[in-house]
Design an enzyme around this catalytic site. Structure first.
Site, PDB file in Angstrom:
ATOM      1  N   LYS A  79       1.103  -1.323  -0.292  1.00 22.34           N
ATOM      2  CA  LYS A  79      -0.007  -0.343   0.043  1.00 22.34           C
ATOM      3  C   LYS A  79       0.805   1.328   0.503  1.00 22.34           C
ATOM      4  O   LYS A  79       1.795   1.275   0.507  1.00 22.34           O
ATOM      5  CB  LYS A  79      -0.783   0.417   1.498  1.00 22.34           C
ATOM      6  CG  LYS A  79      -2.120   0.940   1.595  1.00 22.34           C
ATOM      7  CD  LYS A  79      -2.405   0.729   2.236  1.00 22.34           C
ATOM      8  CE  LYS A  79      -3.930   1.977   2.703  1.00 22.34           C
ATOM      9  NZ  LYS A  79      -4.955   1.871   3.672  1.00 22.34           N
ATOM     10  N   SER A 154      -9.672   2.538   3.061  1.00 21.93           N
ATOM     11  CA  SER A 154      -9.342   3.033   2.155  1.00 21.93           C
ATOM     12  C   SER A 154      -7.939   2.067   1.697  1.00 21.93           C
ATOM     13  O   SER A 154      -7.458   2.503   0.297  1.00 21.93           O
ATOM     14  CB  SER A 154      -7.965   4.150   2.640  1.00 21.93           C
ATOM     15  OG  SER A 154      -7.168   3.224   4.029  1.00 21.93           O
ATOM     16  N   SER A 178     -10.172  -0.286   6.529  1.00 17.45           N
ATOM     17  CA  SER A 178      -9.281   0.013   5.426  1.00 17.45           C
ATOM     18  C   SER A 178      -9.162  -1.234   5.341  1.00 17.45           C
ATOM     19  O   SER A 178      -7.975  -1.420   3.987  1.00 17.45           O
ATOM     20  CB  SER A 178      -8.723   0.755   5.598  1.00 17.45           C
ATOM     21  OG  SER A 178      -9.491   2.272   5.649  1.00 17.45           O
TER      22      SER A 178
END
Length: 492
Positions: A79, A154, A178
């Site tokens: 990420k 997210s 998330s």
């Protein structure tokens, strides 16, 4: 070999060890898939082919010499919130579009030390603030199951990259759901560990008392392999807990499902907005666990209505503090030709932060301001303690707590949810972060539009092994985690 992306992590490690294929071949296979498919999914912000192939060659040398670790040569994606030395780290924001980190986050360093190969950095909601991955400066990531829908957020890029078979593993972060919500939307397994279990050093902060990194993959077993690598104490992170780390892979069958007490909160299954198909799939999965020997126990979680308002006071307050460092002076975006220092601050921040980030900074600054601090922030912290106590009381009678991971399946891109609608979509995940508990998403079926549905299991502190074990055994008796979107079936 055209089907390397269909292998489990265990199959990959065995194939690498027995020289059925090399890490270079495996890495190149994924790079070819990224080149062919990702222009439609838009999961990557940065792909690093040269570095990846160099790491793969180094892994192959270790494999040949017999000094390789368990995951040596296996590719993964990070990420874009984890700092990576020499690679752009953006947090999905224009603010950090030019930021190349001079060091590695601990999670990245541990992955490198284990011989994992970094394919690149994947998209996310800006500064991890969002539930759809649409707020990214780099555009919306698409859900591989239906490219007209969001992958969640997210960690939407992390979910999409695995669901499209553009990486076999991905790191994610979870501040209010998330990891679990995008895992639910994309039909994956995703684990949010206990707060302090995985180091936050080098992970760009959103809300420091809530953020936690974790693994995202197709199965609990795959997640367990990555957890063995990234979990553990870190002296560089003051919130990291010095506690012995389990062997999550070895413990995959250690928890007996027979006799397991699963708490079913009455309040969770009567939430307004819970989709009927989501509820049905979750109840079917609980019936399956019941058939495997688990006992379902109805429980009360009386603080449910406080989750959303409590979270959306604490998280923005911490975001306001953490994001104050982005001022156009030290690093990050800087506006052109400022007239004075005030103009520099105002324009740098207003030009580089997106609407959702600005909204949360303003809410948080208000909650922390003189005259409102006690009324809002301090009160929210007191309610947070009550939420934690609510869970601890429940765990006196049950081993784990079950819930949907999200009240709906994936939204359509451009649905333009109001902030309130988006925040209420986190109703099932927020409390886990407020209490610092571990929780996992498992895929448990689809709605009539063929969009995935997820079951969330919440554990007591340090019960990651238990959660992975329960889901692993569920996955030995079901095949939802093996289902693949059409785009994932394409050969490069």
């Amino acid at each position: 070999m055209t089907d390397l992306h269909r292998l489990s992590i265990r199959e990959m490690t065995e194939g690498l060890k027995s020289a059925q294929f090399s890490s270079r071949e495996l890495t190149q296979h994924y790079l070819d898939r990224i080149a062919k498919i990702d222009d439609r999914v838009k999961s990557y912000v940065t792909v690093t082919p040269e570095q990846a192939l160099a790491q793969a060659d180094a892994a192959d040398n270790l494999l040949k010499s017999g000094t390789a670790g368990v995951l040596t040569g296996v590719p993964l994606a990070h990420k874009d919130i984890f700092c990576t030395q020499g690679i752009k780290t953006t947090a999905g924001s224009k603010m950090l579009d030019n930021f190349v980190s001079p060091y590695d986050a601990t999670v990245v360093a541990k992955a490198k030390a284990a011989g994992l190969v970094t394919l690149g950095k994947v998209n996310m909601d800006e500064f991890a603030m969002g539930s759809t991955s649409e707020s990214s400066f780099y555009g919306a990531t698409k859900n591989p199951w239906n490219l007209e829908h969001v992958p969640g957020g997210s960690s939407g890029g992390s979910a999409a990259v695995v669901a499209a078979d553009l990486a076999p593993l991905a790191t994610g972060t979870d501040t209010g759901g998330s990891i679990r919500q995008p895992a639910s939307f994309c039909g994956l397994t995703g684990l949010k560990p206990t707060y302090g279990r995985v180091s936050r050093f080098g992970m760009i902060a959103f809300a420091s008392s809530l953020d936690q990194g974790g693994p995202m993959a197709r199965s609990a077993e795959d997640c367990a392999f990555l957890m063995n690598t990234i979990a553990g104490h870190d002296l560089k992170d003051s919130t990291s807990i010095n506690k012995e780390v389990d062997d999550y892979v070895a413990n995959l069958n250690a928890t007996a499902v027979k006799g397991l007490r699963i708490g079913i909160p009455k309040q969770y299954f009567n939430v307004q907005g819970l989709d009927a198909e989501v509820k049905a799939r979750v109840e079917e999965s609980l019936k399956k666990l019941q058939d495997m020997g688990a006992t379902l126990v109805e429980i009360d979680l009386n603080m449910t209505e406080a989750y959303v308002p409590t979270y959306y006071l604490i998280a923005p307050a911490e975001a306001s503090s953490n994001l104050s460092r982005y001022d156009g002076v030290r690093y990050g975006y800087r506006c052109e030709n400022p007239t004075d220092i005030l103009d520099l601050y105002k324009r740098s921040r207003s030009e580089a932060f997106g609407a959702e980030v600005q909204r949360r900074i303003l809410i948080g600054t208000y909650a922390l301001s003189a005259g409102y601090y006690d009324a809002y922030y301090v009160k929210a912290q007191k309610v947070r303690r009550l939420i934690q106590q609510d869970f601890l009381k429940a765990f006196e009678n049950v081993d784990v707590i079950a819930a949907p991971s999200a009240p709906t399946t994936a939204y359509k891109i451009g649905a333009n949810l109001s902030p309130t609608e988006m925040y209420l979509g986190d109703i099932y995940t927020l409390a886990v972060n407020l209490a610092g508990l571990p929780a996992i998403n498992a895929p448990v079926g689809f709605d009539t539009n063929n969009l995935p549905v997820g079951l969330q299991l919440i554990g007591n502190y340090w019960s990651e092994s238990q959660l992975l074990s329960i889901v692993h055994q569920y996955q030995q008796n079901t095949d939802w985690h093996t289902k693949r979107a059409a785009i994932a079936e394409e050969n490069a």
